[in-house]
Design a protein around this motif. Structure first.
Motif, PDB file in Angstrom:
ATOM      1  N   VAL A  87     -13.378 -12.364  37.914  1.00  0.00           N
ATOM      2  CA  VAL A  87     -12.587 -11.841  36.919  1.00  0.00           C
ATOM      3  C   VAL A  87     -11.253 -12.291  36.840  1.00  0.00           C
ATOM      4  O   VAL A  87     -10.825 -12.983  35.689  1.00  0.00           O
ATOM      5  CB  VAL A  87     -12.700 -10.339  36.588  1.00  0.00           C
ATOM      6  CG1 VAL A  87     -11.643  -9.886  35.396  1.00  0.00           C
ATOM      7  CG2 VAL A  87     -14.000  -9.410  36.400  1.00  0.00           C
ATOM      8  N   PHE A  88     -10.447 -12.191  38.069  1.00  0.00           N
ATOM      9  CA  PHE A  88      -9.184 -12.649  38.047  1.00  0.00           C
ATOM     10  C   PHE A  88      -9.200 -14.200  37.902  1.00  0.00           C
ATOM     11  O   PHE A  88      -8.161 -14.837  37.327  1.00  0.00           O
ATOM     12  CB  PHE A  88      -8.568 -12.227  39.702  1.00  0.00           C
ATOM     13  CG  PHE A  88      -7.016 -13.050  39.737  1.00  0.00           C
ATOM     14  CD1 PHE A  88      -6.098 -12.160  39.132  1.00  0.00           C
ATOM     15  CD2 PHE A  88      -7.068 -13.969  40.713  1.00  0.00           C
ATOM     16  CE1 PHE A  88      -4.892 -12.909  39.584  1.00  0.00           C
ATOM     17  CE2 PHE A  88      -5.760 -14.517  40.745  1.00  0.00           C
ATOM     18  CZ  PHE A  88      -4.629 -14.058  40.168  1.00  0.00           C
ATOM     19  N   ASP A  89      -9.893 -14.785  38.496  1.00  0.00           N
ATOM     20  CA  ASP A  89     -10.201 -16.287  38.063  1.00  0.00           C
ATOM     21  C   ASP A  89     -10.233 -16.802  36.994  1.00  0.00           C
ATOM     22  O   ASP A  89      -9.956 -17.803  36.520  1.00  0.00           O
ATOM     23  CB  ASP A  89     -11.154 -16.942  39.242  1.00  0.00           C
ATOM     24  CG  ASP A  89     -10.661 -16.992  40.919  1.00  0.00           C
ATOM     25  OD1 ASP A  89      -9.653 -16.731  41.064  1.00  0.00           O
ATOM     26  OD2 ASP A  89     -11.552 -17.114  41.720  1.00  0.00           O
ATOM     27  N   ALA A  90     -11.144 -16.031  36.243  1.00  0.00           N
ATOM     28  CA  ALA A  90     -11.476 -16.351  34.923  1.00  0.00           C
ATOM     29  C   ALA A  90     -10.221 -16.143  34.151  1.00  0.00           C
ATOM     30  O   ALA A  90      -9.990 -17.065  33.116  1.00  0.00           O
ATOM     31  CB  ALA A  90     -12.513 -15.242  34.293  1.00  0.00           C
ATOM     32  N   HIS A  91      -9.301 -15.255  34.036  1.00  0.00           N
ATOM     33  CA  HIS A  91      -8.347 -15.154  33.767  1.00  0.00           C
ATOM     34  C   HIS A  91      -7.122 -16.521  33.898  1.00  0.00           C
ATOM     35  O   HIS A  91      -6.647 -17.147  33.224  1.00  0.00           O
ATOM     36  CB  HIS A  91      -7.289 -14.050  34.211  1.00  0.00           C
ATOM     37  CG  HIS A  91      -7.623 -12.789  33.426  1.00  0.00           C
ATOM     38  ND1 HIS A  91      -7.195 -12.425  32.096  1.00  0.00           N
ATOM     39  CD2 HIS A  91      -8.576 -11.898  33.720  1.00  0.00           C
ATOM     40  CE1 HIS A  91      -7.789 -11.415  31.689  1.00  0.00           C
ATOM     41  NE2 HIS A  91      -8.439 -10.818  32.681  1.00  0.00           N
ATOM     42  N   SER A 252     -21.252 -15.008  29.646  1.00  0.00           N
ATOM     43  CA  SER A 252     -21.620 -16.326  30.408  1.00  0.00           C
ATOM     44  C   SER A 252     -20.683 -16.739  31.233  1.00  0.00           C
ATOM     45  O   SER A 252     -21.015 -17.628  32.042  1.00  0.00           O
ATOM     46  CB  SER A 252     -21.929 -17.298  28.946  1.00  0.00           C
ATOM     47  OG  SER A 252     -20.755 -17.292  28.349  1.00  0.00           O
ATOM     48  N   VAL A 253     -19.284 -16.718  30.839  1.00  0.00           N
ATOM     49  CA  VAL A 253     -18.230 -17.197  31.709  1.00  0.00           C
ATOM     50  C   VAL A 253     -18.092 -16.465  32.797  1.00  0.00           C
ATOM     51  O   VAL A 253     -17.844 -17.115  34.084  1.00  0.00           O
ATOM     52  CB  VAL A 253     -16.897 -16.988  31.019  1.00  0.00           C
ATOM     53  CG1 VAL A 253     -15.654 -17.274  31.908  1.00  0.00           C
ATOM     54  CG2 VAL A 253     -16.652 -17.442  29.516  1.00  0.00           C
ATOM     55  N   LEU A 254     -18.431 -15.154  33.043  1.00  0.00           N
ATOM     56  CA  LEU A 254     -18.506 -14.299  34.387  1.00  0.00           C
ATOM     57  C   LEU A 254     -19.755 -14.980  35.183  1.00  0.00           C
ATOM     58  O   LEU A 254     -19.543 -15.076  36.365  1.00  0.00           O
ATOM     59  CB  LEU A 254     -18.398 -13.069  34.172  1.00  0.00           C
ATOM     60  CG  LEU A 254     -17.082 -12.479  33.665  1.00  0.00           C
ATOM     61  CD1 LEU A 254     -17.431 -10.953  33.198  1.00  0.00           C
ATOM     62  CD2 LEU A 254     -16.095 -12.613  34.639  1.00  0.00           C
ATOM     63  N   ALA A 255     -20.882 -15.210  34.431  1.00  0.00           N
ATOM     64  CA  ALA A 255     -22.061 -15.505  35.067  1.00  0.00           C
ATOM     65  C   ALA A 255     -21.852 -16.916  35.917  1.00  0.00           C
ATOM     66  O   ALA A 255     -22.414 -17.139  37.106  1.00  0.00           O
ATOM     67  CB  ALA A 255     -23.299 -15.792  34.137  1.00  0.00           C
ATOM     68  N   ARG A 256     -21.136 -17.996  35.045  1.00  0.00           N
ATOM     69  CA  ARG A 256     -20.701 -19.082  35.685  1.00  0.00           C
ATOM     70  C   ARG A 256     -20.179 -19.009  37.124  1.00  0.00           C
ATOM     71  O   ARG A 256     -20.205 -19.698  38.202  1.00  0.00           O
ATOM     72  CB  ARG A 256     -19.991 -20.228  34.770  1.00  0.00           C
ATOM     73  CG  ARG A 256     -21.075 -20.514  33.650  1.00  0.00           C
ATOM     74  CD  ARG A 256     -20.367 -21.748  32.997  1.00  0.00           C
ATOM     75  NE  ARG A 256     -19.165 -21.499  32.564  1.00  0.00           N
ATOM     76  CZ  ARG A 256     -19.056 -20.865  31.320  1.00  0.00           C
ATOM     77  NH1 ARG A 256     -20.179 -21.000  30.477  1.00  0.00           N
ATOM     78  NH2 ARG A 256     -17.739 -20.832  30.875  1.00  0.00           N
ATOM     79  N   ARG A 257     -19.221 -18.082  37.072  1.00  0.00           N
ATOM     80  CA  ARG A 257     -18.467 -17.627  38.317  1.00  0.00           C
ATOM     81  C   ARG A 257     -18.906 -17.157  39.511  1.00  0.00           C
ATOM     82  O   ARG A 257     -18.479 -17.098  40.622  1.00  0.00           O
ATOM     83  CB  ARG A 257     -16.958 -17.201  37.900  1.00  0.00           C
ATOM     84  CG  ARG A 257     -16.168 -18.092  36.753  1.00  0.00           C
ATOM     85  CD  ARG A 257     -15.921 -19.332  37.417  1.00  0.00           C
ATOM     86  NE  ARG A 257     -15.301 -19.457  38.841  1.00  0.00           N
ATOM     87  CZ  ARG A 257     -13.775 -19.296  38.689  1.00  0.00           C
ATOM     88  NH1 ARG A 257     -12.995 -19.496  37.658  1.00  0.00           N
ATOM     89  NH2 ARG A 257     -13.194 -19.261  39.816  1.00  0.00           N
ATOM     90  N   LEU A 258     -19.927 -16.216  39.221  1.00  0.00           N
ATOM     91  CA  LEU A 258     -20.814 -15.359  39.889  1.00  0.00           C
ATOM     92  C   LEU A 258     -21.784 -16.079  40.613  1.00  0.00           C
ATOM     93  O   LEU A 258     -22.947 -15.673  40.716  1.00  0.00           O
ATOM     94  CB  LEU A 258     -21.258 -14.213  39.114  1.00  0.00           C
ATOM     95  CG  LEU A 258     -20.384 -13.169  39.135  1.00  0.00           C
ATOM     96  CD1 LEU A 258     -20.871 -11.790  38.311  1.00  0.00           C
ATOM     97  CD2 LEU A 258     -19.863 -12.635  40.523  1.00  0.00           C
ATOM     98  N   SER A 259     -21.607 -17.378  40.973  1.00  0.00           N
ATOM     99  CA  SER A 259     -22.595 -18.016  41.912  1.00  0.00           C
ATOM    100  C   SER A 259     -22.536 -17.269  43.244  1.00  0.00           C
ATOM    101  O   SER A 259     -21.760 -16.688  43.481  1.00  0.00           O
ATOM    102  CB  SER A 259     -22.323 -19.553  41.988  1.00  0.00           C
ATOM    103  OG  SER A 259     -21.108 -19.613  42.694  1.00  0.00           O
ATOM    104  N   PRO A 260     -23.643 -17.845  43.998  1.00  0.00           N
ATOM    105  CA  PRO A 260     -23.911 -16.806  45.375  1.00  0.00           C
ATOM    106  C   PRO A 260     -22.806 -17.548  46.229  1.00  0.00           C
ATOM    107  O   PRO A 260     -22.180 -16.668  46.888  1.00  0.00           O
ATOM    108  CB  PRO A 260     -25.286 -17.719  46.074  1.00  0.00           C
ATOM    109  CG  PRO A 260     -26.020 -18.049  44.852  1.00  0.00           C
ATOM    110  CD  PRO A 260     -25.058 -18.353  43.592  1.00  0.00           C
TER     111      PRO A 260
END
Length: 333
Positions: A87-91, A252-260
């Motif tokens: 979440v922080f990185d998305a910001h 979708s934004v969070l999903a892209r960042r939530l990779s393994p």
């Protein structure tokens, strides 16, 4: 998700590493203290989900991101930290994207000065474009401290999910919805201290660009930095947008960042090694492990006391953000 949890806990070493892992049974009741509406996506649901808040305040001593909550009852746990980092990185990504747009616009104006259009323009118009280019460059020189101060505020709001007494810091309407966060004025002053110079410079740059026909030629759209034009506008934006929408990103934004890889990178090196050593999906698991990690019955979601309420305390996200362990840095192009 249950299968993933089984695989993780199949390793005795990993279970020791994850001493802060949420251990919940259907008999344990969740409380509204850990159900801040601003962080609804993180609420505990009763399932063995590794990226959820605690069902009730718990004392931890191994929190990394929101370390100021170590030794205090809070709603955060170590398993939530990879998601908090996402979440922080998305910001951060959104802020960097806006700055990059301005950098691209500057590049287009600079390129225009080498064109035939510029050569054939009146000397006054050439001067206006040159002034606009210089003004945008000056603004970009001031952007880094602004972003750093803003990210500290964002980090503090991310850690606000740990606060079990969140009701005392917010305004709620008759439906119990959070309609405002009582942000301490010191937080606004702190962000403005880093953004004041940028706000003034970018406002001047935009005015100079509007005065030049050539400067308005690029097809790119200028980003909206009007919230930085004054301390009043900045504080209004921090309170009305950033503080009220700490999770304001499309799934979708969070999903892209939530990779393994992203999830594992948020944990300790020991945890990463233990995950790699965990048995594969084809490895039979002991029945005791399967039973111990079975998904419990979902629990009802308790709500905070109904009716409107006003804050009794002020919250300083910047102060909390500076005490956090989020990577508050920024490197413009």
């Amino acid at each position: 998700m249950a299968r993933a949890f089984v695989l993780l806990c199949a390793s005795a070493l990993l279970c020791r590493v994850l001493s802060d892992t949420l251990q919940v049974t259907a008999a344990e009741a969740a409380t509204f203290q850990c159900m801040n509406p601003l962080f609804r996506i993180q609420w505990y649901t009763g399932a063995n989900d590794l990226a959820q808040l605690e069902p009730r305040p718990v004392v931890h001593d191994r929190l990394l991101r929101c370390a100021r909550w170590n030794g205090k009852p809070s709603c955060c746990n170590t398993n939530l930290e990879p998601f908090q980092l996402v979440v922080f990185d998305a910001h951060r990504d959104r802020i960097e994207a806006e700055v990059h747009v301005l950098e691209q616009y500057l590049a287009s104006m600079v390129k225009l000065r080498s064109s035939e259009v510029y050569e054939n323009a009146l000397q006054l118009e050439q001067h206006l474009l040159d002034r606009a280019v210089d003004a945008v460059r000056s603004a970009l020189e001031e952007v880094k401290p602004c972003v750093l101060h803003l990210l500290a505020f964002v980090a503090g709001m991310t850690c606000f999910s740990c606060q079990p007494d969140w009701v005392n810091y917010v305004w709620r309407n008759g439906l119990g919805q959070v309609v405002g966060v009582n942000v301490d004025p010191n937080a606004c002053i702190y962000v403005d201290r880093g953004c004041g110079a940028f706000g003034h410079a970018v406002q001047q740059a935009y005015l100079h660009m509007m005065e030049s026909q050539l400067a308005k030629s690029p097809k790119e759209s200028l980003p909206d930095f009007s919230m930085f034009f004054s301390r009043e506008a900045l504080c209004k934006w921090l309170r009305g947008t950033v503080a009220l929408q700490p999770m304001a990103f499309k799934s979708s934004v969070l999903a892209r960042r939530l990779s393994p890889e992203a999830s594992i990178s948020g944990l300790s090196r020991e945890l990463s090694s233990a995950v790699e050593a965990a048995p594969s999906a084809s490895t039979p698991l002991p029945e005791a492990v399967v039973q111990a990690t079975a998904i419990p019955t979902s629990l009802p979601l308790p709500q905070a006391p109904t009716g409107p309420s006003s804050p009794a305390l002020a919250f300083d996200p910047a102060k909390d953000g500076l005490a956090s362990d989020f990577r508050v840095d920024f490197s413009p192009a």
